[in-house]
Write a protein that holds these residues in place. Sequence first.
Motif, short mmCIF file in Angstrom:
data_model
loop_
_atom_site.label_atom_id
_atom_site.label_comp_id
_atom_site.label_asym_id
_atom_site.label_seq_id
_atom_site.Cartn_x
_atom_site.Cartn_y
_atom_site.Cartn_z
N HIS A 258 0.77 -1.30 0.11
CA HIS A 258 0.17 0.06 -0.05
C HIS A 258 0.88 1.39 0.06
O HIS A 258 0.59 2.24 -0.69
CB HIS A 258 -0.94 -0.07 1.19
N LEU A 259 1.96 1.17 0.70
CA LEU A 259 2.97 2.33 0.72
C LEU A 259 3.34 2.50 -0.62
O LEU A 259 3.56 3.65 -1.16
CB LEU A 259 4.19 2.15 1.76
N LEU A 260 3.87 1.44 -1.32
CA LEU A 260 4.34 1.59 -2.98
C LEU A 260 3.19 2.53 -3.68
O LEU A 260 3.47 3.31 -4.40
CB LEU A 260 4.77 0.20 -3.36
N GLN A 261 2.14 1.57 -3.29
CA GLN A 261 1.11 2.44 -4.29
C GLN A 261 0.68 3.94 -3.63
O GLN A 261 0.56 4.88 -4.77
CB GLN A 261 -0.26 1.68 -3.97
N ALA A 262 0.83 4.32 -2.67
CA ALA A 262 0.67 5.63 -2.28
C ALA A 262 1.76 6.46 -2.96
O ALA A 262 1.62 7.65 -3.59
CB ALA A 262 0.92 5.85 -0.73
N SER A 263 3.04 5.89 -2.95
CA SER A 263 4.02 6.74 -3.53
C SER A 263 3.95 6.84 -5.09
O SER A 263 4.29 8.02 -5.52
CB SER A 263 5.48 6.08 -3.41
N ALA A 264 3.40 5.91 -5.76
CA ALA A 264 3.26 6.00 -7.34
C ALA A 264 2.27 6.89 -7.36
O ALA A 264 2.20 7.72 -8.44
CB ALA A 264 2.74 4.65 -7.83
N PHE A 265 1.00 7.05 -6.56
CA PHE A 265 -0.16 7.80 -6.73
C PHE A 265 0.31 9.30 -6.47
O PHE A 265 -0.15 10.08 -7.17
CB PHE A 265 -1.37 7.46 -5.65
N LEU A 266 0.97 9.50 -5.62
CA LEU A 266 1.51 10.92 -5.27
C LEU A 266 2.44 11.48 -6.21
O LEU A 266 2.98 12.71 -6.60
CB LEU A 266 2.27 10.97 -3.99
N ASN A 267 3.06 10.61 -7.16
CA ASN A 267 4.01 10.92 -8.35
C ASN A 267 3.00 11.03 -9.72
O ASN A 267 3.99 10.71 -10.67
CB ASN A 267 5.22 9.86 -8.24
N ASP A 268 1.94 10.97 -9.58
CA ASP A 268 1.14 11.00 -10.87
C ASP A 268 1.33 9.73 -11.58
O ASP A 268 1.16 9.89 -13.05
CB ASP A 268 1.28 12.29 -11.75
#
Length: 423
Positions: A258-268
Amino acid sequence: MKKRITSLIKEMSEGVYEKEHILSLALLSSIAGESIFLLGPPGTAKSLVARRLKEVFQEKQSFEYLMSRFSTPDEIFGPVSISKLKNEDVYERRIEGYLPTAIVVFLDEIWKAGPAIQNALLTAINEKIYQNGSTTIHLPMKGLIAASNELPKEDEGLEALWDRFLVRIVSNCITNEKTFYKMLRQKQSVKVQISPDLCITDEEYRRWQEQMEDVVIPDEILKIITHIREGLKEESKKENVAPLDYYISDRRWKKIAHLLQASAFLNDRHEVDYSDLYLLAHTLWNRVEGITVIWNLLMDKFFSDVDKKLDSVEKGLKITSQKMLPTDVGNEEAEYKVYNYFYLKVMNYPLGNCFVFMSDYKHLTNKYKDGVIYWDEIHSAYLIRSIDTSQPFSSPGALQNMKKVKLRLSILQLNLKLMKKQS
């Protein structure tokens, strides 16, 4: 989104030196709904991280507390309401202004908390709920930051609480002398006010949580995670290694995903990519001695597929062994133009001027070496250095915008193209 997050981190970091990476991780973990642990000596701005993080949210309630072995639940969760106990025979706490009503929580010296506090924190961190008498309260807490100058001692029942902190990072003193002088000269208090249009609202926060779930984790990323899991199992089988040194539970892996998904999301991005895997370095270690092991393991697994592809390309070129990869460039130094007595210039670096230390370049071979690239204010350029990963707390770890890289020479010199002397 990426532009907004970058602006947030910039404003959060105003007047704070060599802590941007910690502030970035604190922001990421809070948006992902996870907790972060800071390991470091006193006076390294650990509490300041929580105060800056609070400013990011539109609702700015926060709670800070320094734990001691005499701390009681009343001091963390609020005192018992005497009037309710006396008049209604109801055991409830007055929680206003305490942890159950805070958006951002900072708990210093976390391992000194007693069992009663620890047990309540387990549920608060993991499930975001608190049982106040007969009432179950859903906590508004978005980020919990804990700090200590030591890790939890073994055989004291702290393993479950330690496991709740998904992100773990070392906070050191300022290492760059020029940056240190800036800190000495700045005003005593630097008030930070995040631009209102950048602050995160509760509605945005809830919407982002849903959107993060739609970020795809590609098969190649899962394959690397499998390689890392296998590497952790191998490390756990070595001598003088405790059973929990490299143990990562399924629950923890789920939170890491989930943290990896959050990182990708915040990087568009709509997919997790290799750059997000850097976060694993801050989520997999359980002991200080294991930080270097984790770094080396990650670097090995990240580049294993790349190495295979490079080997395939090199074989396809059918170049004779005499013309294969150089093993030493000591005799080739005269071919290159030297800058400021010690540096060679990397050509066509997309972000601007970039130099490599001549002595480091001299010792590059066809074998990968660990290195870092970072911005150096004195030279107004990016510098590349090879590093010794056996020193996890060495100064490169705190350099501004430091990134770990792999360095080697190839037959096509794709890794380092240097500026040659003008004839």
